[in-house]
Design an enzyme around this catalytic site. Structure first.
Site, PDB file in Angstrom:
ATOM      1  N   ASP A   8       1.057  -1.242   0.108  1.00  0.00           N
ATOM      2  CA  ASP A   8      -0.120   0.367  -0.116  1.00  0.00           C
ATOM      3  C   ASP A   8       0.582   1.253  -0.371  1.00  0.00           C
ATOM      4  O   ASP A   8       0.285   2.110   0.547  1.00  0.00           O
ATOM      5  CB  ASP A   8      -1.383  -0.436   0.826  1.00  0.00           C
ATOM      6  N   ASP A  46      -4.417  -0.365  -1.495  1.00  0.00           N
ATOM      7  CA  ASP A  46      -6.200  -0.998  -1.196  1.00  0.00           C
ATOM      8  C   ASP A  46      -7.079   0.355  -2.365  1.00  0.00           C
ATOM      9  O   ASP A  46      -6.627   1.005  -2.734  1.00  0.00           O
ATOM     10  CB  ASP A  46      -5.436   0.317   0.048  1.00  0.00           C
ATOM     11  N   HIS A  48     -10.529   0.830  -2.623  1.00  0.00           N
ATOM     12  CA  HIS A  48     -11.751   0.782  -1.756  1.00  0.00           C
ATOM     13  C   HIS A  48     -13.323   1.356  -2.844  1.00  0.00           C
ATOM     14  O   HIS A  48     -12.774   2.382  -3.898  1.00  0.00           O
ATOM     15  CB  HIS A  48     -12.048   1.171  -0.569  1.00  0.00           C
ATOM     16  N   HIS A  52     -17.353   2.221   0.740  1.00  0.00           N
ATOM     17  CA  HIS A  52     -17.342   1.323   1.389  1.00  0.00           C
ATOM     18  C   HIS A  52     -17.309   1.759   3.209  1.00  0.00           C
ATOM     19  O   HIS A  52     -17.219   2.452   3.251  1.00  0.00           O
ATOM     20  CB  HIS A  52     -15.459   0.786   1.466  1.00  0.00           C
ATOM     21  N   HIS A  81     -10.352   6.525   2.343  1.00  0.00           N
ATOM     22  CA  HIS A  81      -9.623   7.244   1.388  1.00  0.00           C
ATOM     23  C   HIS A  81      -9.382   6.213   0.631  1.00  0.00           C
ATOM     24  O   HIS A  81      -9.836   5.150   0.562  1.00  0.00           O
ATOM     25  CB  HIS A  81      -8.304   6.499   3.078  1.00  0.00           C
ATOM     26  N   LYS A 106      -7.435  -5.026  -3.219  1.00  0.00           N
ATOM     27  CA  LYS A 106      -7.661  -5.491  -1.832  1.00  0.00           C
ATOM     28  C   LYS A 106      -8.782  -4.491  -1.242  1.00  0.00           C
ATOM     29  O   LYS A 106      -8.575  -3.236  -1.389  1.00  0.00           O
ATOM     30  CB  LYS A 106      -7.118  -5.771  -0.839  1.00  0.00           C
ATOM     31  N   CYS A 151      -1.831  -2.629   7.914  1.00  0.00           N
ATOM     32  CA  CYS A 151      -1.371  -3.664   6.379  1.00  0.00           C
ATOM     33  C   CYS A 151      -0.436  -4.219   6.266  1.00  0.00           C
ATOM     34  O   CYS A 151      -0.647  -5.347   5.805  1.00  0.00           O
ATOM     35  CB  CYS A 151      -1.742  -3.064   5.082  1.00  0.00           C
TER      36      CYS A 151
HETATM   37  C1  VGL Z   1      -4.881   0.349   5.529  1.00  0.00           C
HETATM   38  C2  VGL Z   1      -5.934   1.551   6.780  1.00  0.00           C
HETATM   39  C3  VGL Z   1      -7.033   1.286   6.020  1.00  0.00           C
HETATM   40  C4  VGL Z   1      -3.502   0.164   5.731  1.00  0.00           C
HETATM   41  C5  VGL Z   1      -5.433   0.596   4.936  1.00  0.00           C
HETATM   42  O1  VGL Z   1      -3.067  -0.197   4.390  1.00  0.00           O
HETATM   43  O2  VGL Z   1      -2.739  -0.662   6.631  1.00  0.00           O
HETATM   44  N1  VGL Z   1      -4.936   1.231   6.808  1.00  0.00           N
HETATM   45  N2  VGL Z   1      -7.255   0.913   5.255  1.00  0.00           N
HETATM   46 ZN    ZN Z   2      -8.177   0.538   3.336  1.00  0.00          ZN
END
Ligand code: VGL
Ligand code: ZN
Length: 197
Positions: A8, A46, A48, A52, A81, A106, A151
């Site tokens: 990410d 990430d 979404h 979401h 986000h 994801k 993550c």
């Molecule tokens: C993440 C919070 C929400 C991450 C992703 O990449 O750690 N944290 N979505």
């Molecule tokens: Zn996320």
């Protein structure tokens, strides 16, 4: 054989982004420099939908960073986000993406979040990454990216449970650290046999 896993490294997790991780962009040159040494480079993204269920804005009255019960367990509510197709969801422009052979997206199902590169947050719906790595003869993973305590940690813990050797490059990760989450997850990773280096 080892694979480099880059979690990410997206605009929304870097300074100026919607869910900015402090110094999130500082790890990028080091990650780029590692890529050439690996036969398998995996990026996660990430990704979404705009509505979401992990977004606080989808839960009237709920505070950002509060926790709610979802059908699959507790879920932190995040600022909106990494919405699919937006600049915030794009990889940071400094990240080299050409050396990656696969991008695992994801969190694309509205009703379920997905921190780990291996399983969604119900802890049982697979992304397919384990099979991909095994088919390529990968047995060890070097983990980098954002965020250490969400993550990256979920991915490292799942990887250990799946039998991979896992090294966490602490210098090539940065954390959100919400209510002590970084300390808890570092302990969990050490307990699970994740090597720190
Ligand atoms: C993440 C919070 C929400 C991450 C992703 O990449 O750690 N944290 N979505
Ligand atoms: Zn996320």
């Amino acid at each position: 054989m080892d694979a480099l896993i880059v979690i990410d490294v997206q605009n929304d997790f870097c300074p100026g982004g919607a869910l900015a991780v402090a110094e999130g962009d500082a790890i990028i040159p080091g990650i780029n420099a590692l890529m050439a040494g690996f036969g398998t480079v995996v990026l996660t993204q990430d990704w979404h939908p705009a509505d979401h269920s992990s977004f606080a804005a989808q839960h009237p009255g709920a505070e950002v960073f509060s926790e709610i019960a979802m059908l699959y367990g507790p879920q932190t509510l995040w600022p909106t986000h990494c919405v699919q197709g937006t600049p915030g969801a794009a990889f940071h422009p400094g990240l080299q993406t050409d050396p990656a052979q696969i991008v695992i997206r994801k969190g694309f199902r509205r009703a379920i979040d997905s921190y780990s590169a291996f399983f969604e947050n119900d802890r049982k719906t697979p992304t397919g990454l384990a099979g991909y790595l095994r088919d390529r003869g990968v047995t060890g993973l070097v983990m980098t990216g954002l965020a250490t305590d969400f993550c990256v940690a979920f991915s490292a813990l799942d990887a250990r449970a799946l039998g991979f050797d896992v090294q966490l490059r602490r210098d090539l990760c940065r954390a959100i650290d919400l209510g002590g989450s970084l300390g808890r997850q570092m302990q969990a990773m050490q307990g699970a046999g994740v090597r720190l280096g």
